[in-house]
Design an enzyme around this catalytic site. Sequence first.
Site: not given
Ligand code: PLP
Length: 286
Positions: A182, A206, A100, A32, A150, A51
Amino acid sequence: MRTVYVNGDYLPEDQAKVSIFDRGFLMADGVYEVTSVLGGKLIDFDGHAVRLARSLKELEMANPVTKDELLAIHRELVTVNGIEDGMIYLQITRGSPGDRDFVFPDPEQTPSTIVLFTQNKPGMADSPVATTGLKIISIEDIRWGRRDIKTVQLLYPSMGKMMAKKAGVDDAWLVEDGFVTEGTSNNAYIVKNGKIITRALSSDILHGITRAAVLRFAAEAQMEVEERNFSIDEAKDADEAFVTSASAFVMPVVEIDGVALGDGTPGKVAPRLREIYLDESRKAAV
Ligand code: PLP
């Protein structure tokens, strides 16, 4: 009633349907993106599109749309839903093979599912929380090892938010081997003696699109940035802290595990970076 996008069609939200056999539903086999809209324009669209393509490639998932088509869909949804400020959520899954099975279906037989919808958030850039800051707790990071992709596997981040809520705070930072990875849905930073410290990119976190923009703006503003691991104890001893994400932009953090940072107010660096980020991103919005 919103108009949403599903597999080529624009439909009223109550008529949009996805199969019960969709691998996004059965296996969290999907990726997503969330792109912000300010003043009716898309923030950092290019970064999100790049991304997305990378996430799909890493999972050997077919990309059902070109970047130009994706931009056109985003713009159409903003227009038909009259979004001035808000977000566009995009999800692509490995589709519905009609049963499935753990084995990936042949992409020639099973097209990806693509869904987009808008979230209207009037005045989202003027959130009052930006002036008071977030309180957070730290929790163990027990997510999988490919956090650079993501994916829609958001159960643990969702549980983390609930742990924060039960503790009476706003969010949680994830900690692995003593070091902050994070936030549940954002990248994490501390500031010590004017220097911005954030974890370096790897499969542990991420690769935030907002992170990339903010670090670029920080460097342009002659702010010192160090990309390295920092511990939760170092964070509690920091002068300031903040998080970044597409929907929160730059958001100050004023308390970690009950410990106030500095004087317990947002400080100087995070509010300044928020201002620069919002100004510059609005100028570059498409
Ligand atoms: N880290 C995680 C785990 C996230 O879910 C997100 C955003 O959803 C981010 C960092 C920040 O990423 P972005 O700046 O691309 O929204």
